[in-house]
Scaffold this active site. Sequence first.
Site, PDB file in Angstrom:
ATOM      1  N   ASP A   8       0.857  -1.175   0.000  1.00 13.40           N
ATOM      2  CA  ASP A   8       0.000   0.000   0.000  1.00 13.40           C
ATOM      3  C   ASP A   8       0.902   1.236   0.000  1.00 13.40           C
ATOM      4  O   ASP A   8       2.130   1.138   0.038  1.00 13.40           O
ATOM      5  CB  ASP A   8      -0.938  -0.023   1.211  1.00 13.40           C
ATOM      6  CG  ASP A   8      -2.232   0.749   0.959  1.00 13.40           C
ATOM      7  OD1 ASP A   8      -2.201   1.719   0.173  1.00 13.40           O
ATOM      8  OD2 ASP A   8      -3.264   0.390   1.535  1.00 13.40           O
ATOM      9  N   PHE A   9       0.294   2.391  -0.034  1.00 14.34           N
ATOM     10  CA  PHE A   9       1.008   3.645  -0.195  1.00 14.34           C
ATOM     11  C   PHE A   9       2.025   3.856   0.935  1.00 14.34           C
ATOM     12  O   PHE A   9       1.654   3.978   2.101  1.00 14.34           O
ATOM     13  CB  PHE A   9      -0.003   4.795  -0.216  1.00 14.34           C
ATOM     14  CG  PHE A   9       0.536   6.100  -0.722  1.00 14.34           C
ATOM     15  CD1 PHE A   9       0.409   6.445  -2.057  1.00 14.34           C
ATOM     16  CD2 PHE A   9       1.141   6.996   0.129  1.00 14.34           C
ATOM     17  CE1 PHE A   9       0.884   7.650  -2.531  1.00 14.34           C
ATOM     18  CE2 PHE A   9       1.629   8.207  -0.327  1.00 14.34           C
ATOM     19  CZ  PHE A   9       1.497   8.543  -1.665  1.00 14.34           C
TER      20      PHE A   9
END
Length: 735
Positions: free
Chosen positions: A281-282
């Site tokens: 994820d980010f």
Amino acid sequence: MRFGLFLFTVIASLVPPAAHSTPSTRPPLARAIEAEIEAKVTALLGQMTLEEKVGQLNFPSYAFPSEPQIEAVKKGRIGSLLNVAHPDHVRLFEEAAQASRLKIPLLFAIDSIHSFHVAFPTPIAWAATWRPELAERATEAIAQETAQVGVNLTFAPMIDISRDPRWGRVIEGAGEDPYLASAFSAARVRGYHKGGLATSAKHFVGYGAPEGGREYNGAQISMPELFDRYIPPFQAAVEAGTETVMASFNTVNGVPVTANRLLITDVLKGRLGFDGLVMSDFAAIKELVNHGVAGDLSEAAAKAIRAGIDLDMEGKAYDTHLAENVHAGRVAMADIDAAVRRVLRVKYRMGLFPDSPGGARKVPPPIAEAAVRKTARTVARESFVLLKNSGATLPITPQSGTIALIGAAALSTNDHSWYGPAGLEKPVTENLRDALQARIGKSQKLLFADAFADPCGQAFADKDKAVETAKAADLIVLVLAEDCAVSGEGASRTDLRLSSVHTEMLDALAKAGKPIALVLETGRPLALTGASEKVASLLIAWHPGTEGRTALAEVLTGEIAPSGKLPMTFPRSVGQVPISYNDLPTSRPSTGDRFTTGYVDEKPTPLYPFGHGLSYTTFRYSGLKISAPEMGRDGQVEIRVDVQNTGSRAGQEVAQLYTHQLVASRSRPLQELKGFKKIGLAPGEKETVRFMLKASDLAYHDDEGKPVIEPGRFKVFVGGSSAAELEGAFQISGP
């Protein structure tokens, strides 16, 4: 990351997904294509330098000015980009990739979740339709809009199971039940694919179970619970062909998923047979330092790649430290090659290379806005959930008299929630006041007062005027929207009641002595015990999207009957959370006695149970039949039930099948959803609904995550919600 489908029709029957397509079970043509892809990937890998390999694992977000990133693409240092959503920008990066030594195409990804241009209702509303094919139609349309700008991957579907409405991202999923969520997971993947986008099933795994409902918090999940509750939607996405899976931010049992080889490599890639790519994820790799499992970014990079994270999304860890880890012997070249192989495999499968064995990617033709809006309205119509309707207050008819429409949300044309790429022009939207005015009789008055200074009701505009307007009416329609800032990612709540401003307005209107129909736009279940007691009707409209207010007016005036059912339980109080229908039995079932399961200050039951939802008509269930009293571990039974419309209006009903294993080696849930079917019935019409139930559908998992079909007696419950009372029984036989 930030994430920034009528009446009288037999609607939906859930069909179990096909078995996972492993290389040995694929058709001969597919096996030949896959073999050719693997050969091409192997050949390409053999030409790549270490720096070019690392580049394929580097997944930054679009930055401005973009010249440095364009140069990095030309040098093979970037293999994928997120947040590039303008066709001119896509073109520049595509040209840069073609100017690189190996000309490897790029992945372009954005959060195209429930909207790109036209906004659909949010995904929790799709689940409330209990029609997976509507979610498939919705995602196909969204993908068609998105693909036109050059984007080829969406960060969707979000398929995290959650029993905790304090967690803001329940708005993006399909609720609390693994069976229902799995159906929508597969449907969403199929829809995005039809529309021209690859998918990223997220967030693997346990992201929806943070302790305390607090965003990004850790989760404690046993192995049986993991496989019984949280993994099924991901299995469904893998079987539907998702190209990528996104790992979750959080820890599971103390280990961050981004560094969790057991979950990523052993379970996802091994047990589930997923051979696509896994992305972080980010900035999640960088955040391993915050988790306290890596001393610095270099160690974080090494732990993530060894765990099986193939793409580093905006973490800058792989780009800056992966090569040095290889040179220092902390990361094996085999780990790099395995990750790059998955990235290249996905790009070939997507048809991004001109010589892709399955054919080059073809973007579907543009879709007319009118067609997208039509689908969006269909979804919205079937998503609204009527929780309460005392005295048949709804629908609005000429006999309803003068209507007072209260609430600034009735003038809103926004979605109050995360919505497509920033800066993209939004379509014209009809507000609820105009939509209602166009549908009530000419002899019927529609009065209006905004009451609040903003659509979300964060402050009053003129409360007294709203009360005076209500006093002049025969029916009050109060429209409230959950505060704009508390839905979605990073929006966990400790209080699930209406805001103080909303409550003050409702209390004042209740004193007027007129029936109130409360329409609530929300992205999560709320604790509405007090509000429910003050209103005659309660309709959950979720966040309904571009066509939502028009659809809402259709339902409020009876053009369309509400047919939504809850995909999540509505609690009486936040103190009951996490709450779900499929709890395990306790040693002392609730009887009201102090020393049985429950609370001293609240009932143990939910305010509105999972699967609940009323219509403007009524339905009766009867004639439950099970085809055989017994089946073996490899057997199946057919379960039939008659459903009749006993009211005076046409309507749709969702027949729901639940089971309970009475005795087993471990406690089994009091109920588990095992089938559902949505049907449309005219007044007096009866239909026999059929469910096929296999013994394998009743398996659970042991402490090692292995499926177990245990012989024993099972109860069957059929009805219009998880409170179904019509029951039967059968036996699974075996040693």
